[in-house]
Design a protein around this motif. Structure first.
Motif, PDB file in Angstrom:
ATOM      1  N   ASP A  37      43.486 -20.499  55.913  1.00 30.42           N
ATOM      2  CA  ASP A  37      44.371 -19.511  55.647  1.00 30.42           C
ATOM      3  C   ASP A  37      45.639 -20.493  55.859  1.00 30.42           C
ATOM      4  N   GLU A  38      45.791 -20.802  56.296  1.00 35.47           N
ATOM      5  CA  GLU A  38      47.152 -21.191  57.156  1.00 35.47           C
ATOM      6  C   GLU A  38      48.409 -22.280  55.988  1.00 35.47           C
ATOM      7  N   LEU A  39      47.131 -22.659  55.637  1.00 40.74           N
ATOM      8  CA  LEU A  39      46.972 -23.807  54.265  1.00 40.74           C
ATOM      9  C   LEU A  39      47.610 -23.630  52.940  1.00 40.74           C
ATOM     10  N   CYS A  40      46.691 -22.453  53.030  1.00 39.66           N
ATOM     11  CA  CYS A  40      47.055 -21.942  52.041  1.00 39.66           C
ATOM     12  C   CYS A  40      48.314 -21.428  51.728  1.00 39.66           C
ATOM     13  N   LEU A  41      48.719 -20.810  52.549  1.00 36.10           N
ATOM     14  CA  LEU A  41      50.103 -19.859  53.217  1.00 36.10           C
ATOM     15  C   LEU A  41      51.133 -20.592  52.517  1.00 36.10           C
ATOM     16  N   ASP A  42      50.772 -21.579  53.376  1.00 39.42           N
ATOM     17  CA  ASP A  42      51.730 -22.929  53.447  1.00 39.42           C
ATOM     18  C   ASP A  42      52.541 -23.671  52.118  1.00 39.42           C
ATOM     19  N   ALA A  43      51.102 -23.386  51.011  1.00 30.61           N
ATOM     20  CA  ALA A  43      51.468 -24.211  49.501  1.00 30.61           C
ATOM     21  C   ALA A  43      51.705 -23.207  48.927  1.00 30.61           C
ATOM     22  N   GLU A  44      51.601 -22.017  49.855  1.00 26.99           N
ATOM     23  CA  GLU A  44      52.208 -20.419  48.612  1.00 26.99           C
ATOM     24  C   GLU A  44      53.503 -20.504  48.876  1.00 26.99           C
ATOM     25  N   ARG A  45      54.218 -20.758  49.958  1.00 29.85           N
ATOM     26  CA  ARG A  45      55.851 -20.727  50.491  1.00 29.85           C
ATOM     27  C   ARG A  45      56.013 -22.715  49.494  1.00 29.85           C
ATOM     28  N   VAL A  50      59.999 -24.250  45.190  1.00 28.68           N
ATOM     29  CA  VAL A  50      60.078 -24.767  44.170  1.00 28.68           C
ATOM     30  C   VAL A  50      60.505 -24.154  42.991  1.00 28.68           C
ATOM     31  N   ALA A  51      59.294 -23.063  42.669  1.00 32.81           N
ATOM     32  CA  ALA A  51      59.762 -21.729  41.592  1.00 32.81           C
ATOM     33  C   ALA A  51      61.383 -20.991  41.487  1.00 32.81           C
ATOM     34  N   VAL A  52      61.819 -20.530  42.512  1.00 30.26           N
ATOM     35  CA  VAL A  52      63.065 -20.404  43.229  1.00 30.26           C
ATOM     36  C   VAL A  52      64.047 -21.747  43.011  1.00 30.26           C
ATOM     37  N   GLY A  53      63.431 -23.008  43.054  1.00 32.90           N
ATOM     38  CA  GLY A  53      65.196 -23.750  42.661  1.00 32.90           C
ATOM     39  C   GLY A  53      64.842 -24.193  41.538  1.00 32.90           C
ATOM     40  N   ALA A  54      63.562 -23.916  40.901  1.00 31.79           N
ATOM     41  CA  ALA A  54      63.934 -24.582  39.747  1.00 31.79           C
ATOM     42  C   ALA A  54      64.647 -23.669  38.363  1.00 31.79           C
ATOM     43  N   ALA A  55      64.413 -22.254  38.900  1.00 27.69           N
ATOM     44  CA  ALA A  55      65.436 -20.734  38.191  1.00 27.69           C
ATOM     45  C   ALA A  55      66.519 -21.013  38.703  1.00 27.69           C
ATOM     46  N   ARG A  56      67.048 -21.573  39.948  1.00 23.05           N
ATOM     47  CA  ARG A  56      67.840 -22.159  40.425  1.00 23.05           C
ATOM     48  C   ARG A  56      68.917 -22.889  39.782  1.00 23.05           C
ATOM     49  N   ARG A  57      68.549 -24.042  39.733  1.00 24.25           N
ATOM     50  CA  ARG A  57      68.959 -25.353  38.896  1.00 24.25           C
ATOM     51  C   ARG A  57      68.953 -24.753  37.597  1.00 24.25           C
ATOM     52  N   ALA A  58      68.234 -23.915  36.526  1.00 22.64           N
ATOM     53  CA  ALA A  58      68.801 -23.767  34.919  1.00 22.64           C
ATOM     54  C   ALA A  58      69.823 -22.717  35.096  1.00 22.64           C
ATOM     55  N   TYR A  94      67.691 -15.103  43.484  1.00 17.75           N
ATOM     56  CA  TYR A  94      66.966 -15.631  42.816  1.00 17.75           C
ATOM     57  C   TYR A  94      67.020 -16.483  44.162  1.00 17.75           C
ATOM     58  N   PRO A  95      66.599 -15.570  45.569  1.00 21.18           N
ATOM     59  CA  PRO A  95      67.382 -16.172  46.726  1.00 21.18           C
ATOM     60  C   PRO A  95      65.861 -16.803  47.381  1.00 21.18           C
ATOM     61  N   LEU A  96      65.674 -17.676  48.191  1.00 25.58           N
ATOM     62  CA  LEU A  96      65.022 -18.995  49.078  1.00 25.58           C
ATOM     63  C   LEU A  96      64.285 -18.137  49.780  1.00 25.58           C
ATOM     64  N   PRO A  97      62.955 -18.086  49.303  1.00 19.83           N
ATOM     65  CA  PRO A  97      61.694 -17.587  50.426  1.00 19.83           C
ATOM     66  C   PRO A  97      62.028 -18.005  52.318  1.00 19.83           C
ATOM     67  N   ASP A  98      61.789 -16.973  53.027  1.00 24.53           N
ATOM     68  CA  ASP A  98      61.662 -16.858  54.107  1.00 24.53           C
ATOM     69  C   ASP A  98      61.280 -18.094  54.830  1.00 24.53           C
ATOM     70  N   ARG A  99      61.460 -18.943  55.475  1.00 24.35           N
ATOM     71  CA  ARG A  99      60.846 -20.144  56.536  1.00 24.35           C
ATOM     72  C   ARG A  99      60.267 -19.592  57.328  1.00 24.35           C
ATOM     73  N   THR A 100      59.822 -18.629  57.889  1.00 25.60           N
ATOM     74  CA  THR A 100      59.403 -18.624  58.801  1.00 25.60           C
ATOM     75  C   THR A 100      57.620 -17.907  58.601  1.00 25.60           C
TER      76      THR A 100
END
Length: 100
Positions: A37-45, A50-58, A94-100
């Protein structure tokens, strides 16, 4: 959300690449359900980041960079404000996701 974990280290020391982020696959690889479950959540984060970064860059390229160039050319406080306001708008959109 089913994505992939780019690189995953097993307890045996073996490294796997592009591992599907679904719980049954991770449990079959020997991870506990909680760790899966942790690995799945980390991968989702990571995917969201990555998606937010790409949207911001565009948007930076399309909207903020031209304003920056205008400010560099004119060197007026109004042009600087327009550019900084656009950057703030993009960051709010496009705010950055929480790192917690």
């Amino acid at each position: 959300m089913t994505g992939f974990i780019k690189e995953l280290l097993l307890d045996s020391g073996e490294t796997l690449i592009n591992v599907p982020t679904d719980r049954p696959t991770l449990v079959a690889l020997g991870f506990s359900e909680a760790r899966a479950d942790e690995l799945c959540l980390d991968a989702e984060r990571v995917a969201k980041s990555v998606a937010v970064g790409a949207a911001r860059r565009a948007l930076y390229v399309a909207e903020a960079d031209p304003l920056f160039l205008e400010w560099q050319y004119d060197e007026t406080p109004e042009k600087e404000k327009a550019w900084r306001d656009k950057v703030a708008e993009i960051k709010a959109l496009y705010p950055l996701p929480d790192r917690t």
